[in-house]
Motif scaffolding. Structure first.
Motif, PDB file in Angstrom:
ATOM      1  N   LEU A  53       1.027  -1.319  -0.355  1.00 51.47           N
ATOM      2  CA  LEU A  53       0.360   0.028  -0.650  1.00 51.47           C
ATOM      3  C   LEU A  53       1.073   0.905  -0.178  1.00 51.47           C
ATOM      4  O   LEU A  53       0.655   1.604  -0.446  1.00 51.47           O
ATOM      5  N   ILE A  54       2.076   0.794   0.353  1.00 53.65           N
ATOM      6  CA  ILE A  54       2.843   2.326   0.922  1.00 53.65           C
ATOM      7  C   ILE A  54       3.245   3.582  -0.489  1.00 53.65           C
ATOM      8  O   ILE A  54       3.406   4.304  -0.568  1.00 53.65           O
ATOM      9  N   GLY A  55       3.216   2.297  -1.763  1.00 49.43           N
ATOM     10  CA  GLY A  55       3.459   2.479  -3.159  1.00 49.43           C
ATOM     11  C   GLY A  55       2.776   2.800  -3.685  1.00 49.43           C
ATOM     12  O   GLY A  55       3.289   3.287  -4.476  1.00 49.43           O
ATOM     13  N   SER A  56       1.785   2.787  -3.678  1.00 55.28           N
ATOM     14  CA  SER A  56       0.127   2.571  -3.902  1.00 55.28           C
ATOM     15  C   SER A  56       0.122   4.421  -4.333  1.00 55.28           C
ATOM     16  O   SER A  56      -0.314   5.180  -3.812  1.00 55.28           O
ATOM     17  N   ASN A  57      -0.686   4.319  -5.732  1.00 60.09           N
ATOM     18  CA  ASN A  57      -1.004   5.475  -6.313  1.00 60.09           C
ATOM     19  C   ASN A  57      -2.719   5.542  -6.379  1.00 60.09           C
ATOM     20  O   ASN A  57      -3.295   6.702  -7.380  1.00 60.09           O
ATOM     21  N   THR A  58      -3.299   4.695  -5.826  1.00 63.38           N
ATOM     22  CA  THR A  58      -5.163   4.494  -6.256  1.00 63.38           C
ATOM     23  C   THR A  58      -5.556   3.846  -4.403  1.00 63.38           C
ATOM     24  O   THR A  58      -4.801   3.740  -3.665  1.00 63.38           O
ATOM     25  N   ILE A  59      -7.055   3.617  -4.740  1.00 64.64           N
ATOM     26  CA  ILE A  59      -7.538   3.083  -3.580  1.00 64.64           C
ATOM     27  C   ILE A  59      -7.453   2.318  -3.983  1.00 64.64           C
ATOM     28  O   ILE A  59      -7.882   0.917  -5.178  1.00 64.64           O
ATOM     29  N   ASN A  60      -7.188   0.872  -2.581  1.00 66.90           N
ATOM     30  CA  ASN A  60      -7.515  -0.697  -3.156  1.00 66.90           C
ATOM     31  C   ASN A  60      -8.335  -1.135  -1.802  1.00 66.90           C
ATOM     32  O   ASN A  60      -8.611  -0.436  -1.252  1.00 66.90           O
ATOM     33  N   LEU A  61      -8.748  -2.201  -3.086  1.00 66.87           N
ATOM     34  CA  LEU A  61     -10.743  -2.721  -2.413  1.00 66.87           C
ATOM     35  C   LEU A  61     -10.243  -4.119  -3.095  1.00 66.87           C
ATOM     36  O   LEU A  61      -9.091  -4.611  -3.617  1.00 66.87           O
ATOM     37  N   ARG A  62     -11.723  -4.972  -2.039  1.00 68.58           N
ATOM     38  CA  ARG A  62     -11.572  -6.674  -2.968  1.00 68.58           C
ATOM     39  C   ARG A  62     -12.603  -6.531  -3.617  1.00 68.58           C
ATOM     40  O   ARG A  62     -13.689  -6.044  -3.408  1.00 68.58           O
ATOM     41  N   GLN A  63     -12.063  -7.717  -5.007  1.00 64.13           N
ATOM     42  CA  GLN A  63     -13.557  -7.483  -5.440  1.00 64.13           C
ATOM     43  C   GLN A  63     -14.636  -8.517  -4.739  1.00 64.13           C
ATOM     44  O   GLN A  63     -13.757  -9.249  -4.077  1.00 64.13           O
ATOM     45  N   GLU A  64     -15.006  -8.287  -5.653  1.00 67.68           N
ATOM     46  CA  GLU A  64     -16.472  -9.358  -4.330  1.00 67.68           C
ATOM     47  C   GLU A  64     -17.376  -8.748  -6.002  1.00 67.68           C
ATOM     48  O   GLU A  64     -18.517  -7.714  -6.382  1.00 67.68           O
ATOM     49  N   GLY A  65     -18.609 -10.191  -5.742  1.00 67.90           N
ATOM     50  CA  GLY A  65     -19.887  -9.859  -6.482  1.00 67.90           C
ATOM     51  C   GLY A  65     -19.429  -9.350  -8.489  1.00 67.90           C
ATOM     52  O   GLY A  65     -18.422  -9.500  -9.129  1.00 67.90           O
ATOM     53  N   ARG A  66     -20.715  -9.604  -9.512  1.00 70.76           N
ATOM     54  CA  ARG A  66     -20.595  -8.677 -10.285  1.00 70.76           C
ATOM     55  C   ARG A  66     -21.833  -7.103 -10.572  1.00 70.76           C
ATOM     56  O   ARG A  66     -22.164  -6.951  -9.337  1.00 70.76           O
ATOM     57  N   LEU A  67     -21.549  -6.382 -11.115  1.00 67.84           N
ATOM     58  CA  LEU A  67     -22.039  -5.476 -11.434  1.00 67.84           C
ATOM     59  C   LEU A  67     -23.172  -5.248 -11.026  1.00 67.84           C
ATOM     60  O   LEU A  67     -23.785  -4.553 -10.669  1.00 67.84           O
ATOM     61  N   ASP A  68     -23.786  -6.033 -11.924  1.00 67.31           N
ATOM     62  CA  ASP A  68     -25.045  -6.467 -11.899  1.00 67.31           C
ATOM     63  C   ASP A  68     -25.653  -7.143 -11.425  1.00 67.31           C
ATOM     64  O   ASP A  68     -27.091  -7.442 -11.674  1.00 67.31           O
ATOM     65  N   GLU A  69     -25.293  -7.616 -10.532  1.00 64.18           N
ATOM     66  CA  GLU A  69     -25.305  -8.795  -9.030  1.00 64.18           C
ATOM     67  C   GLU A  69     -26.273  -9.781  -9.267  1.00 64.18           C
ATOM     68  O   GLU A  69     -26.816 -10.070  -9.036  1.00 64.18           O
ATOM     69  N   GLY A  70     -25.539  -9.934 -10.501  1.00 68.00           N
ATOM     70  CA  GLY A  70     -26.274 -11.248 -11.406  1.00 68.00           C
ATOM     71  C   GLY A  70     -27.558 -11.395 -12.537  1.00 68.00           C
ATOM     72  O   GLY A  70     -27.545 -12.367 -12.759  1.00 68.00           O
TER      73      GLY A  70
END
Length: 348
Positions: free
Chosen positions: A192-209
């Protein structure tokens, strides 16, 4: 190796008081300075290079600087002062989850750095009291954040101005109270210390299926309403764990998430339009800005869905660092039971 040089210069004193790393080759360590050179890890540079590295546009605390060494090589060093923070509001089960999460961080995660909790003003003393037996007071920060309902409580994670300690830390990791730490997460923090973006965890699909879903969780209806191109089958992401290098980098994006969330609440006259509260707006804003990454937290965080009528737990032998016990906003009672069962399974 002890420093043989006691610099009178405030800039040099600031550097000596902190640990530094490039996030890649050098592990977090303190600078060693003598009369004519500076050393960190395997880097050796003339003392003049350190003096010349003083940023002219940052008169206060410096989070990063460039060190010239070996004649022409340049390495960017980052202050290593990590902090993990939470936002805790609501029922007693929420605060029991908070205690379990921090206990796991300190024991199984062997966390030795600062922890911050954002909570309602009437809960500040209670949080300190509940955490006093497990967390050294000098490493625990509890800050009041006002709020009236679930929308305010969910949005507290983006209010970095609520507490000054969040601005002197680097890197930062926000965790929901229903996250258990099952092994040290030092590699995640270094990433994270060298990251220039926001870091998150993938989950599901955009359309929720399904193409006609309400879009409660991953913001596809917001993207569509704004004319932002997207693939409905692309993965969404969870806002239950958010990692970033520092507050200076993250705050403009967090401000935009807050503005969109509350703007939508005003325009629809509905503060509970989406069941995901802040999460669809985080997906919308960060995807539109193309300012998010998931590789770090995909490796470090497992998602375990909790059902109200069936308590299960992930396999302790598959520990990756973090487990997010999901199952709906505010439904803390079954999550608490699952977290406590998992903690018991982790204990020898």
């Amino acid at each position: 190796m002890a420093n043989s040089f006691a610099p009178p210069d405030p800039w040099l004193k600031q550097l000596l008081a902190a640990e530094w790393t490039d996030g890649i080759r050098t592990r977090p360590s303190r600078l060693v300075i003598n009369a004519d050179h500076v050393m960190i890890g395997g880097l050796v540079a003339p003392i003049g290079s350190l003096i010349d590295a003083r940023p002219a546009d940052q008169p206060g605390a410096v989070l990063s600087f460039d060190l010239l060494h070996d004649g022409w090589k340049v390495t960017r060093l980052h202050k290593y002062k990590p902090l993990i923070y939470y936002a805790a509001f609501g029922s007693e089960d929420i605060f029991a989850c908070l205690r379990a999460s921090i206990f796991s961080l300190l024991t199984h995660g062997r966390w030795r750095h600062d922890i911050a909790v954002l909570t309602s003003p009437d809960r500040v003393a209670l949080v300190r009291q509940q955490l006093a037996p497990i967390c050294p007071p000098q490493r625990l920060h509890v800050a009041p954040v006002t709020g009236e309902d679930l929308l305010d409580w969910c949005c507290a994670r983006y209010r970095l101005n609520a507490f000054q300690a969040l601005w002197s830390a680097q890197p930062l990791l926000y965790l929901d109270t229903d996250v258990i730490c099952d092994r040290p997460i030092d590699e995640l923090m270094l990433g994270l210390i060298g990251s220039n973006t926001i870091n998150l965890r993938q989950e599901g699909r955009l359309d929720e299926g399904e193409a006609t879903s309400a879009g409660h969780w991953f913001g596809w209806r917001l993207l569509a309403g704004d004319g932002v191109p997207f693939d409905p089958s692309s993965p969404g992401f969870s806002s239950g764990a958010i990692g970033f290098a520092n507050a200076v980098m993250a705050q403009p994006h967090f401000d935009a998430i807050l503005a969109s969330t509350y703007g939508h609440a005003r325009s629809t006259a509905n503060r509970h339009y989406y069941e995901g509260y802040d999460q669809p707006f985080a997906n919308y804003v960060l995807r539109k800005r193309r300012c998010f990454a998931t590789d770090l937290l995909n490796r470090s965080l497992r998602i375990h869905r909790v059902a109200a009528d069936h308590i299960s737990m992930p396999a302790p032998r598959s520990a990756t660092g973090l487990v997010h016990f999901t199952g709906g906003v505010g439904l803390a009672e079954p999550k608490r039971a699952a977290m406590e069962n998992y903690l018991a399974a982790l204990s020898p």
